[in-house]
Design a protein around this motif. Structure first.
Motif, PDB file in Angstrom:
ATOM      1  N   ALA A  30       0.829  -1.202   0.000  1.00  0.00           N
ATOM      2  CA  ALA A  30       0.000   0.000   0.000  1.00  0.00           C
ATOM      3  C   ALA A  30       0.860   1.247   0.000  1.00  0.00           C
ATOM      4  N   ASP A  31       0.399   2.249  -0.756  1.00  0.00           N
ATOM      5  CA  ASP A  31       0.998   3.571  -0.677  1.00  0.00           C
ATOM      6  C   ASP A  31      -0.092   4.564  -0.287  1.00  0.00           C
ATOM      7  N   LYS A  32       0.136   5.817  -0.557  1.00  0.00           N
ATOM      8  CA  LYS A  32      -0.784   6.863  -0.106  1.00  0.00           C
ATOM      9  C   LYS A  32      -2.139   6.800  -0.797  1.00  0.00           C
ATOM     10  N   TYR A  33      -2.182   6.206  -2.002  1.00  0.00           N
ATOM     11  CA  TYR A  33      -3.424   6.231  -2.781  1.00  0.00           C
ATOM     12  C   TYR A  33      -3.935   4.857  -3.210  1.00  0.00           C
ATOM     13  N   ASP A  55      -9.092   9.748  -9.153  1.00  0.00           N
ATOM     14  CA  ASP A  55      -8.349  10.982  -9.393  1.00  0.00           C
ATOM     15  C   ASP A  55      -7.355  11.305  -8.275  1.00  0.00           C
ATOM     16  N   ARG A  56      -7.154  10.352  -7.350  1.00  0.00           N
ATOM     17  CA  ARG A  56      -6.197  10.514  -6.248  1.00  0.00           C
ATOM     18  C   ARG A  56      -6.517  11.714  -5.374  1.00  0.00           C
ATOM     19  N   SER A  57      -7.770  11.979  -5.214  1.00  0.00           N
ATOM     20  CA  SER A  57      -8.179  13.093  -4.357  1.00  0.00           C
ATOM     21  C   SER A  57      -8.387  12.654  -2.910  1.00  0.00           C
ATOM     22  N   VAL A  58      -8.381  11.328  -2.670  1.00  0.00           N
ATOM     23  CA  VAL A  58      -8.603  10.795  -1.332  1.00  0.00           C
ATOM     24  C   VAL A  58      -7.398   9.953  -0.921  1.00  0.00           C
ATOM     25  N   CYS A  59      -6.840  10.248   0.248  1.00  0.00           N
ATOM     26  CA  CYS A  59      -5.649   9.545   0.733  1.00  0.00           C
ATOM     27  C   CYS A  59      -6.032   8.325   1.569  1.00  0.00           C
ATOM     28  N   LEU A  60      -5.226   7.264   1.447  1.00  0.00           N
ATOM     29  CA  LEU A  60      -5.333   6.096   2.306  1.00  0.00           C
ATOM     30  C   LEU A  60      -4.369   6.236   3.478  1.00  0.00           C
ATOM     31  N   GLN A  61      -4.741   5.673   4.604  1.00  0.00           N
ATOM     32  CA  GLN A  61      -3.840   5.625   5.750  1.00  0.00           C
ATOM     33  C   GLN A  61      -3.041   4.328   5.712  1.00  0.00           C
ATOM     34  N   PRO A  62      -1.859   4.285   6.327  1.00  0.00           N
ATOM     35  CA  PRO A  62      -1.002   3.094   6.221  1.00  0.00           C
ATOM     36  C   PRO A  62      -1.430   1.918   7.086  1.00  0.00           C
ATOM     37  N   ARG A  63      -2.595   1.997   7.734  1.00  0.00           N
ATOM     38  CA  ARG A  63      -3.041   0.907   8.606  1.00  0.00           C
ATOM     39  C   ARG A  63      -3.800  -0.146   7.820  1.00  0.00           C
ATOM     40  N   LEU A  64      -3.171  -0.723   6.813  1.00  0.00           N
ATOM     41  CA  LEU A  64      -3.782  -1.759   5.971  1.00  0.00           C
ATOM     42  C   LEU A  64      -3.936  -3.054   6.758  1.00  0.00           C
ATOM     43  N   GLN A  65      -5.069  -3.736   6.548  1.00  0.00           N
ATOM     44  CA  GLN A  65      -5.336  -5.001   7.235  1.00  0.00           C
ATOM     45  C   GLN A  65      -5.857  -6.023   6.232  1.00  0.00           C
ATOM     46  N   PHE A  66      -5.326  -7.264   6.298  1.00  0.00           N
ATOM     47  CA  PHE A  66      -5.744  -8.336   5.395  1.00  0.00           C
ATOM     48  C   PHE A  66      -5.692  -9.654   6.152  1.00  0.00           C
ATOM     49  N   ASP A  67      -6.831 -10.358   6.230  1.00  0.00           N
ATOM     50  CA  ASP A  67      -6.897 -11.617   6.969  1.00  0.00           C
ATOM     51  C   ASP A  67      -7.136 -12.825   6.070  1.00  0.00           C
ATOM     52  N   GLY A  68      -6.992 -12.645   4.747  1.00  0.00           N
ATOM     53  CA  GLY A  68      -7.222 -13.742   3.813  1.00  0.00           C
ATOM     54  C   GLY A  68      -8.606 -13.734   3.211  1.00  0.00           C
ATOM     55  N   CYS A  83      -8.999  -0.877   4.980  1.00  0.00           N
ATOM     56  CA  CYS A  83      -8.080   0.253   5.054  1.00  0.00           C
ATOM     57  C   CYS A  83      -8.881   1.523   5.345  1.00  0.00           C
ATOM     58  N   SER A  84      -8.299   2.399   6.131  1.00  0.00           N
ATOM     59  CA  SER A  84      -8.945   3.663   6.456  1.00  0.00           C
ATOM     60  C   SER A  84      -8.492   4.737   5.478  1.00  0.00           C
ATOM     61  N   SER A  85      -9.373   5.688   5.238  1.00  0.00           N
ATOM     62  CA  SER A  85      -9.080   6.774   4.311  1.00  0.00           C
ATOM     63  C   SER A  85      -9.640   8.073   4.858  1.00  0.00           C
ATOM     64  N   ASP A  86      -9.423   9.143   4.101  1.00  0.00           N
ATOM     65  CA  ASP A  86      -9.959  10.444   4.506  1.00  0.00           C
ATOM     66  C   ASP A  86     -11.482  10.501   4.389  1.00  0.00           C
ATOM     67  N   TYR A 105       0.662  11.974  22.265  1.00  0.00           N
ATOM     68  CA  TYR A 105       1.647  10.988  21.859  1.00  0.00           C
ATOM     69  C   TYR A 105       2.307  11.405  20.548  1.00  0.00           C
ATOM     70  N   ARG A 106       3.336  10.640  20.161  1.00  0.00           N
ATOM     71  CA  ARG A 106       4.064  10.922  18.930  1.00  0.00           C
ATOM     72  C   ARG A 106       3.381  10.184  17.773  1.00  0.00           C
ATOM     73  N   LYS A 107       2.521  10.863  17.071  1.00  0.00           N
ATOM     74  CA  LYS A 107       1.761  10.231  15.995  1.00  0.00           C
ATOM     75  C   LYS A 107       2.437  10.469  14.651  1.00  0.00           C
ATOM     76  N   SER A 108       2.576   9.400  13.872  1.00  0.00           N
ATOM     77  CA  SER A 108       3.146   9.504  12.535  1.00  0.00           C
ATOM     78  C   SER A 108       2.195   8.856  11.554  1.00  0.00           C
ATOM     79  N   LYS A 109       1.806   9.562  10.544  1.00  0.00           N
ATOM     80  CA  LYS A 109       0.894   9.002   9.546  1.00  0.00           C
ATOM     81  C   LYS A 109       1.619   8.035   8.611  1.00  0.00           C
ATOM     82  N   ARG A 110       2.949   8.103   8.552  1.00  0.00           N
ATOM     83  CA  ARG A 110       3.712   7.235   7.664  1.00  0.00           C
ATOM     84  C   ARG A 110       4.212   5.967   8.351  1.00  0.00           C
ATOM     85  N   GLY A 111       4.505   6.067   9.647  1.00  0.00           N
ATOM     86  CA  GLY A 111       5.210   4.985  10.297  1.00  0.00           C
ATOM     87  C   GLY A 111       4.363   4.109  11.183  1.00  0.00           C
ATOM     88  N   SER A 112       5.045   3.361  12.050  1.00  0.00           N
ATOM     89  CA  SER A 112       4.380   2.357  12.878  1.00  0.00           C
ATOM     90  C   SER A 112       4.561   2.672  14.356  1.00  0.00           C
TER      91      SER A 112
END
Length: 454
Positions: A296-299, A323-336, A341-344, A406-413
Motif C-alpha cells: 500500500a501507498d498513499k493512494y 483521481d487521487r483526491s482521497v488519501c489512504l492511511q497506512p493501517r492496511l489489514q488483510f486476513d485472507g 483500510c482507512s481513508s480520509d 503521543y508521537r503520531k506519525s501518519k507514515r510509520g508504525s
C-alpha cells in the motif's frame, strides 16, 4: 366509567371469557344476566383476579415457556429471576435465552457449552464490561521506560512487545510484567517483526537486517533499497521476506540467503505497508491457500501473487478514488478474506474474492480518525485525544478512552493494537492484556490494557 377505562375493562372481560369452555361461558352468562350491574362487575373482577394469579411458567410446557422468554429483554429476565425460586430455576435453565443475550452484547457463543448457568454468568460479566466501556472504566494504563531516543517501530505478538528506537537498539518487553526480556544493538529502526528466535528490522538507512535474540548477532543483511524501509513481513515456510520502501518499490528476498529475488514496481508513492498472507477464498486470479502479497501507498493497494512465479505481475489495484483526491492511511489489514483500510472518507472494506467494496464506514472526522484494527463485531480506532471502540453491527461508538499527547506519525508504525481476538467477539477470556501501544515524546511507550475483572 371513562371511555378508555371501559374499553380496557371490556378487553379484559373478553380475554377472560376466551379462556372458558363453552359450558363455563354459558353458566357465567346466565349468572350475569340474573345479577345486578354492581354484582356483575364484582363477579367478573373475581374471575379475572383468579386468572391473573395463574403461574404460566408452571402451567405451560417448558418449550413454550422458553419461546416466550426469548421475547423478554435481559433486564426483565433478571427481574423475573427474583419473583420466586421456581421462576429463577426455569429462567436460569434456558440456555438459548442466555446465549442470545450474550450474542447481542458482542460475546462469541460456543454451542458445545449447553450449561445455562455458564451463559448467565457470562452475560453478567459481559454486561459489566460493556458498562465499563461506556463509562471509560474498562482500561488502565502503564509505561515502558528504557530507550534514550525516539521509539518509532513497534510490533506485538503473544504478550510480547518489540520496540525499535533511534538509540540504535531494539528491546523485547513482557507486557504483563513490564520487564525487558532482551535488548540488542541494531541500526535505527523504522519497522520491526519478530518470532521466538529472531528479529527482523527495516531501517531509515535503507537496509533490512535479521538478528538473533539470544546473542544479539546479525544473522543476515538485505541491501538494495534506495530509500527508508517502512514495512517488512516474512514467512519461514516460504523462506521469503518482503519489504516496502520510500523508493516506491516492493522487494522480495530469500530470507535465509539475503538475496533479492524480485523488485515489484508500479507504486508512485512511498510504500508504507506490506502484508504477506494466505488467501482463504477463491477468485478468478487466486485460490485458497495461495500466498498473496499486499502493498500500500498513499493512494493505492496492490495485490501480488507470491510463490507461483518469480516475475509476478500485479493482480489487482484497489483504490478509493481514481483521481487521487482521497488519501489512504497506512493501517492496511488483510486476513485472507477481507481487505480493510482507512481513508480520509472513512473505513473501507473489500471482499477479497470479488474485490468489491462491501462497506464504507463514515465517521464524524475521518481525516483525523485512524484505524487500528477491524474485526467481525468491533473495530478499534483512535484520534489525537481518544481511543474508540466501535460496534460494527450498528457503526456506533460504544466506548472510548483518553490518550495522552503521543508521537503520531501518519507514515510509520509508532502505534499499534495489542490483542485483537476480542474484536471478533468477546468470549469471557480475551478481554485481557494489551489494547493499544504508542511511543511518547519522552521516549517511553504508553500502554493501554484491559482492566482485570475479578
Amino acid at each position: 366509567m371513562e371511555k378508555a377505562a371501559f374499553e380496557g375493562w371490556l378487553e379484559s372481560v373478553s380475554a377472560y371469557f376466551l379462556t372458558l369452555s363453552d359450558q363455563q361461558r354459558n353458566q357465567s352468562l346466565d349468572q350475569l344476566i340474573s345479577l345486578s350491574g354492581a354484582v356483575q362487575l364484582r363477579h367478573l373482577s373475581n374471575g379475572l383476579e383468579a386468572l391473573l394469579k395463574r403461574d404460566f411458567l408452571r402451567l405451560l410446557p417448558l418449550e413454550l415457556t422458553f419461546y416466550l422468554l426469548h421475547w423478554l429483554d435481559p433486564q426483565t429476565l433478571l427481574t423475573c429471576c427474583l419473583v420466586c425460586k421456581q421462576w429463577n430455576k426455569v429462567i436460569s435453565a434456558c440456555t438459548e435465552v442466555w446465549q442470545g443475550v450474550c450474542q447481542d452484547l458482542g460475546w462469541r457463543i460456543d454451542d458445545s457449552i449447553q450449561d445455562a448457568s455458564h451463559w448467565k454468568g457470562i452475560y453478567l460479566k459481559a454486561k459489566l464490561r460493556m458498562m465499563q466501556l461506556k463509562d471509560q472504566e474498562a482500561f488502565e494504563t502503564s509505561s515502558l521506560i528504557g530507550h534514550s531516543a525516539r521509539v518509532y517501530a513497534l510490533y506485538y505478538k503473544d504478550g510480547l512487545l518489540c520496540t525499535g528506537s533511534d538509540d540504535l537498539s531494539a528491546k523485547l518487553w513482557d507486557v504483563r510484567t513490564g520487564q525487558c526480556i532482551y535488548g540488542i544493538q541494531t541500526h535505527t529502526c523504522a519497522t520491526v517483526k519478530f518470532d521466538e528466535q529472531k528479529l527482523v528490522t527495516g531501517s531509515f538507512d535503507n537496509t533490512i537486517a535479521c538478528w538473533e535474540w539470544s546473542t544479539g548477532a546479525k544473522i543476515q543483511q538485505f541491501r538494495g533499497h534506495t530509500g527508508a524501509v517502512f514495512s517488512v513481513d516474512y514467512k519461514d515456510d516460504l523462506d521469503t521476506l518482503v519489504s516496502g520502501s520510500a523508493d516506491f518499490s516492493v522487494k522480495v528476498w530469500s530470507l535465509s540467503a539475503g538475496v533479492c529475488l524480485n523488485t515489484l514496481t508500479g507504486h508512485t508513492e512511498w510504500v508504507t505497508k506490506v502484508i504477506l498472507q494466505k488467501s482463504e477464498v477463491e477468485s478468478m486470479v487466486h485460490c485458497p491457500g495461495d500466498y498473496i502479497l499486499l502493498s500500500a501507498d498513499k493512494y493505492e493497494i496492490k495485490v501480488w501473487p507470491i510463490g507461483r512465479e518469480i516475475n509476478c505481475k500485479c493482480l489487482k489495484t484497489l483504490s478509493v478514488s481514481e483521481d487521487r483526491s482521497v488519501c489512504l492511511q497506512p493501517r492496511l489489514q488483510f486476513d485472507g478474506r477481507y481487505v480493510v483500510c482507512s481513508s480520509d472518507l472513512g473505513v473501507y472494506q473489500w471482499d477479497f474474492a470479488s474485490f468489491d467494496i462491501l462497506r464504507v464506514i463514515k465517521t464524524q472526522d475521518p481525516a483525523n480518525l485512524s484505524l487500528l484494527s477491524f474485526g467481525e463485531v468491533f473495530s478499534l480506532l483512535f484520534d489525537t485525544d481518544f481511543l474508540y471502540v466501535m460496534d460494527l453491527r450498528t457503526e456506533k461508538i460504544t466506548g472510548r478512552w483518553p490518550l495522552p499527547a503521543y508521537r503520531k506519525s501518519k507514515r510509520g508504525s509508532s502505534f499499534l493494537p495489542g490483542v485483537t481476538s476480542w474484536l471478533n467477539g468477546l468470549d469471557g477470556r480475551n478481554d485481557s492484556g494489551l489494547v493499544f501501544a504508542t511511543s511518547m515524546p519522552d521516549h517511553s511507550i504508553h500502554l493501554v490494557l484491559w482492566k482485570e475483572n475479578r
